[in-house]
Motif scaffolding. Structure first.
Motif, PDB file in Angstrom:
ATOM      1  N   GLY A   5      -7.093  -9.058  -4.200  1.00 53.35           N
ATOM      2  CA  GLY A   5      -6.574  -8.161  -5.230  1.00 53.35           C
ATOM      3  C   GLY A   5      -7.081  -6.743  -5.086  1.00 53.35           C
ATOM      4  N   SER A   6      -8.411  -6.625  -4.790  1.00 50.64           N
ATOM      5  CA  SER A   6      -8.964  -5.279  -4.615  1.00 50.64           C
ATOM      6  C   SER A   6      -8.373  -4.600  -3.390  1.00 50.64           C
ATOM      7  N   LYS A   7      -8.213  -5.373  -2.299  1.00 55.05           N
ATOM      8  CA  LYS A   7      -7.600  -4.794  -1.102  1.00 55.05           C
ATOM      9  C   LYS A   7      -6.149  -4.390  -1.365  1.00 55.05           C
ATOM     10  N   GLY A   8      -5.463  -5.257  -2.119  1.00 56.22           N
ATOM     11  CA  GLY A   8      -4.080  -4.911  -2.438  1.00 56.22           C
ATOM     12  C   GLY A   8      -3.975  -3.658  -3.289  1.00 56.22           C
ATOM     13  N   LEU A   9      -4.900  -3.540  -4.276  1.00 61.02           N
ATOM     14  CA  LEU A   9      -4.874  -2.340  -5.116  1.00 61.02           C
ATOM     15  C   LEU A   9      -5.221  -1.095  -4.315  1.00 61.02           C
ATOM     16  N   SER A  10      -6.237  -1.215  -3.429  1.00 58.48           N
ATOM     17  CA  SER A  10      -6.601  -0.054  -2.616  1.00 58.48           C
ATOM     18  C   SER A  10      -5.474   0.335  -1.675  1.00 58.48           C
ATOM     19  N   TYR A  11      -4.829  -0.675  -1.092  1.00 58.19           N
ATOM     20  CA  TYR A  11      -3.702  -0.386  -0.198  1.00 58.19           C
ATOM     21  C   TYR A  11      -2.564   0.277  -0.966  1.00 58.19           C
ATOM     22  N   ALA A  12      -2.276  -0.262  -2.159  1.00 56.96           N
ATOM     23  CA  ALA A  12      -1.201   0.327  -2.963  1.00 56.96           C
ATOM     24  C   ALA A  12      -1.533   1.757  -3.374  1.00 56.96           C
ATOM     25  N   SER A  13      -2.813   1.992  -3.756  1.00 51.96           N
ATOM     26  CA  SER A  13      -3.202   3.350  -4.132  1.00 51.96           C
ATOM     27  C   SER A  13      -3.110   4.294  -2.940  1.00 51.96           C
TER      28      SER A  13
END
Length: 247
Positions: free
Chosen positions: A123-131
């Protein structure tokens, strides 16, 4: 083979799943502990059967009477006369689960912890990637707007209104890097445009003066020609008068 597979699937669906589900509903509704325990043992054994069936259908479906054996096995588990599910549970399933219960619980707890941490990591990687994607998209959009503004300044109308002649050589424009340089460039372009307009006005005035001079020169030539014609006519009349007098 195909017909046997279809028949076995229908029998397992109806007698192995739907009927036990309804019987379990009745046991829960009547609060009959004996029936409740009976069907709980059946569902545990049937779950293990379903897992084994998934792999057996791949590797053992070619064996003769394979699908017929599955039908017989499900009916044996379900029948009140044979009580196959109770026998398998008490003699095999329950003792094995009792021996390995602590290990299974530890594996489940470890898997749940790792799964939770994995979900957080993903989830954190996904959020960082999305940001990052959002930021890069915003930067690209800002860069595109800036490039468009630079092109609009560099490709502004340098030609004078009503004239198709370009002012100055065809030199590639120098794109400034900040707003101050853009303002300076804008001021220079305005000054060059005013200078070009001034030169055009002067050129038009010179052309008008040359045209006026040309028209005046043409009128003088016409007057000179008319004087010459009048003088020639006068000389002719004088010669005629002189001849008349002579005669």
């Amino acid at each position: 083979m195909m017909v046997s597979a279809i028949i076995s699937r229908v029998v397992i669906l109806v007698f192995g799943t739907l009927y036990p589900a309804y019987a379990s509903y009745k046991a829960v509704k009547t609060k009959n502990v004996r029936e409740y325990v009976k069907w709980m043992m059946y569902w545990i054994v049937f779950a293990l059967f379903t897992c084994a069936e998934t792999f057996a259908d791949i590797f053992l479906s070619w064996v003769p009477f394979y699908y017929e054996a599955k039908i017989v096995f499900v009916l044996w588990l379900l029948s009140p006369a044979t009580k196959g599910s109770s026998i398998l549970y008490r003699k095999f399933v329950h003792p094995q689960l009792t021996k390995r219960e602590q290990k299974i619980d530890a594996y489940i707890q470890q898997a749940s912890d790792k799964g939770y941490s994995a979900i957080l990591t993903v989830g954190s990687k996904g959020l960082s990637y999305a940001s990052n994607v959002v930021v890069q998209t915003a930067l690209k959009g800002h860069g595109a707007v800036l490039d468009h503004l630079k092109k609009s300044y560099s490709m502004s109308d340098l030609s004078v209104e009503g004239s198709s002649t370009a002012v100055g050589p065809n030199v590639p424009p120098v794109i400034p890097d900040n707003e101050d340089e853009l303002d300076n460039l804008d001021n220079r372009l305005i000054e060059e445009r005013e200078e070009a307009n001034r030169r055009l006005r002067e050129g038009r005035k010179e052309n008008e003066m040359l045209q006026q001079k040309g028209n005046a020169g043409g009128q003088d030539d016409v007057i000179t020609t008319r004087d010459t014609q009048l003088r020639s006519r006068t000389s002719k009349y004088s010669h005629k008068e002189a001849s008349g007098w002579f005669w």
